[in-house]
Design a protein around this motif. Structure first.
Motif, PDB file in Angstrom:
ATOM      1  N   GLY A 174       1.026  -0.961  -0.176  1.00 42.55           N
ATOM      2  CA  GLY A 174      -0.036  -0.193   0.017  1.00 42.55           C
ATOM      3  C   GLY A 174       0.456   1.223   0.087  1.00 42.55           C
ATOM      4  N   MET A 175       2.269   0.865  -0.210  1.00 45.66           N
ATOM      5  CA  MET A 175       2.977   2.292  -0.093  1.00 45.66           C
ATOM      6  C   MET A 175       4.015   2.669  -0.681  1.00 45.66           C
ATOM      7  SD  MET A 175       4.578   1.421   3.176  1.00 45.66           S
ATOM      8  CE  MET A 175       4.000  -0.653   3.452  1.00 45.66           C
ATOM      9  N   GLY A 176       3.791   2.919  -2.213  1.00 43.60           N
ATOM     10  CA  GLY A 176       1.611   2.987  -2.433  1.00 43.60           C
ATOM     11  C   GLY A 176       1.240   1.864  -3.181  1.00 43.60           C
ATOM     12  N   PRO A 177       0.348   1.632  -3.309  1.00 42.13           N
ATOM     13  CA  PRO A 177      -0.800   1.209  -3.912  1.00 42.13           C
ATOM     14  C   PRO A 177      -0.981   0.154  -5.361  1.00 42.13           C
ATOM     15  CG  PRO A 177      -2.220   2.529  -2.264  1.00 42.13           C
ATOM     16  CD  PRO A 177      -0.999   3.355  -2.865  1.00 42.13           C
ATOM     17  N   ASP A 236      -1.372  -7.014   2.926  1.00 41.53           N
ATOM     18  CA  ASP A 236      -2.333  -6.117   3.283  1.00 41.53           C
ATOM     19  C   ASP A 236      -1.618  -5.043   2.871  1.00 41.53           C
ATOM     20  OD1 ASP A 236      -2.790  -4.642   4.880  1.00 41.53           O
ATOM     21  OD2 ASP A 236      -2.152  -5.550   6.908  1.00 41.53           O
ATOM     22  N   ASN A 237      -2.869  -4.325   2.282  1.00 39.66           N
ATOM     23  CA  ASN A 237      -2.307  -3.305   1.064  1.00 39.66           C
ATOM     24  C   ASN A 237      -3.027  -1.912   1.932  1.00 39.66           C
ATOM     25  OD1 ASN A 237      -1.730  -1.662  -1.629  1.00 39.66           O
ATOM     26  ND2 ASN A 237      -4.253  -1.693  -1.222  1.00 39.66           N
ATOM     27  N   ASN A 238      -2.188  -0.762   2.124  1.00 40.82           N
ATOM     28  CA  ASN A 238      -2.956  -0.449   3.520  1.00 40.82           C
ATOM     29  C   ASN A 238      -2.274   1.122   3.149  1.00 40.82           C
ATOM     30  OD1 ASN A 238      -3.645   1.071   5.784  1.00 40.82           O
ATOM     31  ND2 ASN A 238      -2.606  -0.577   7.137  1.00 40.82           N
ATOM     32  N   PRO A 239      -2.894   1.954   2.555  1.00 41.08           N
ATOM     33  CA  PRO A 239      -3.099   3.106   2.157  1.00 41.08           C
ATOM     34  C   PRO A 239      -2.623   3.799   2.942  1.00 41.08           C
ATOM     35  CG  PRO A 239      -4.213   2.211   1.319  1.00 41.08           C
ATOM     36  CD  PRO A 239      -4.472   1.204   1.844  1.00 41.08           C
ATOM     37  N   GLY A 240      -3.667   3.640   4.363  1.00 40.07           N
ATOM     38  CA  GLY A 240      -3.641   4.133   5.562  1.00 40.07           C
ATOM     39  C   GLY A 240      -2.015   4.094   6.054  1.00 40.07           C
ATOM     40  N   VAL A 241      -0.833   4.128   5.761  1.00 40.13           N
ATOM     41  CA  VAL A 241       0.403   3.482   6.621  1.00 40.13           C
ATOM     42  C   VAL A 241       0.996   5.056   6.731  1.00 40.13           C
ATOM     43  CG1 VAL A 241       2.972   2.942   6.758  1.00 40.13           C
ATOM     44  CG2 VAL A 241       1.209   1.276   5.623  1.00 40.13           C
ATOM     45  N   PRO A 242       1.404   5.992   7.780  1.00 37.24           N
ATOM     46  CA  PRO A 242       1.699   7.155   7.382  1.00 37.24           C
ATOM     47  C   PRO A 242       2.955   7.382   6.725  1.00 37.24           C
ATOM     48  CG  PRO A 242       0.955   6.473   9.760  1.00 37.24           C
ATOM     49  CD  PRO A 242       1.446   5.554   9.176  1.00 37.24           C
ATOM     50  N   ASP A 243       2.782   8.824   6.387  1.00 39.73           N
ATOM     51  CA  ASP A 243       3.759   9.095   4.777  1.00 39.73           C
ATOM     52  C   ASP A 243       5.438   9.034   5.694  1.00 39.73           C
ATOM     53  OD1 ASP A 243       5.570  10.608   3.823  1.00 39.73           O
ATOM     54  OD2 ASP A 243       3.354  11.307   2.315  1.00 39.73           O
TER      55      ASP A 243
END
Lengths: 243, 243
Positions: free
Chosen positions: A10-13, A41-48
């Protein structure tokens, strides 16, 4: 059945999708059952990652740790992470689970050294946070390889390109700009280039540059297949301290 | 942050990749953080659904239940499954977790009825196991819609095509054969066609057939985005008993 791969993504998707697609292509499977089990776990909510490493945002460490635990609970046998910069938080992942963790940085370094054993200077196409954290520099230092990096306005242009790619722009302008940044590193003496950010290969290929280009995503795909199929021993659980 | 989507996948992996790619495309996100969190269990080790339903192999139910539990443990807020035929084992999934489950079959039926409210005859491009389990037939029956299906040698050709697609063959021959099977259903009176197997849209598009084609993967993508973003109420947890 091969080993199940846990993918922190997810970093990025788009980079995670690219990894997934390449694993399927390279698996050479003739039926569903010959493919690998991938827990993604495609988690785009991981903080930048870049904001955190420059002190402008929260650490992604706790979220990455939680993702790692979830992947272990779901049945992963080892972990990989499809983002170079996030490897600055590798310790949070290692401390969260008992699973082996395959480092994209170390695997890419090893692939570069296999490509050119007598290498003196490598060019890094990597984020400013990845560079600031010294991930590739400390990986290459023990091998007496000098790392050449983009700096100043060039690095700013590179970062701007990455956010355009993350927003879905992989058109000719973005490709041309990425190529010109890569050529700057070749002009500065880089014998090999590392696409050390998983967005880079979305717009830059081996045919675009006059030096060998080692694509960190491709390296991770190949090694993931080998580890999953038991063709290479999984890495020991030890943390390399960045210089 | 939107709701996290748990994806039961790997049946086959290419169909799961197709779903993942389409969710990213359709999300219209401008940065990593605007994308959805997708937890994907791409498990090609799920026992063959067609073999199980015809009594020639073990049930995939227990493996699907374990996958569902893992996805819940990893943080999924609701579940989807990128395989029509595996919906014959929906009860195993519902009994394994407390999460809402979005039925690909029911969502596809609803999309067909939205497309053509006065529909009389729908053509099903679905596996023999999906047909034998009556998944679409029982979904359409209460709406007085007759289902037309491939039979005999045509159904055998269809199944053979699916295994070729799963083996990575999506070339012109496979496309032409799939198109000719779709045309058989149109000739038999189908007013709308359902691509009711996630491999079908990999080789058949709306432009290939003279009747509206409702693609179950596309329907699931659209609905997944709506549920994840809270734009539609999640389905109640109830099990529709096949007729």
């Amino acid at each position: 059945m091969s080993r199940a791969v846990g993918v922190l993504g997810g970093m990025g998707p788009e980079a995670t999708l690219d990894f997934f697609a390449k694993v399927l292509r390279r698996a050479g499977a003739g039926s569903d059952q010959e493919h690998l089990r991938l827990l993604i776990d495609n988690n785009p909510g991981v903080p930048d990652r870049n904001a955190a490493l420059s002190g402008r945002g929260e650490s992604p460490g706790p979220v990455l740790a939680q993702m790692a635990r979830g992947l272990q609970a779901s049945g992963a046998d080892f972990l990989v992470m499809v983002c170079n910069t996030a490897h600055a938080f590798e310790d949070d992942i290692l401390n969260a689970t008992s699973l082996p963790f395959v480092s994209l940085i170390e695997e890419t370094r090893d692939a570069v050294l296999r490509e050119r054993p007598a290498l003196r200077r490598v060019g890094l196409l990597a984020t400013n946070a990845c560079l600031d954290a010294g991930l590739y520099q400390s990986a290459f230092a023990p091998h007496d390889v000098r790392t050449l990096t983009l700096e100043g306005a060039s690095l700013e242009r590179f970062m701007e390109l990455l956010y355009r790619i993350k927003a879905g722009n992989t058109g000719p302008d973005v490709r041309a700009e990425m190529r010109s940044l890569a050529l700057e590193l070749v002009d500065a003496g880089a014998e090999v280039l590392v696409a050390g950010c998983t967005e880079v290969p979305l717009v830059l290929g081996a045919q675009d540059v006059p030096a060998p280009l080692v694509n960190s995503t491709d390296v991770l795909v190949e090694r993931t297949l080998q580890y999953a199929r038991g063709l290479a021993p999984l890495p020991e659980r030890s943390v390399e301290t960045p210089a």
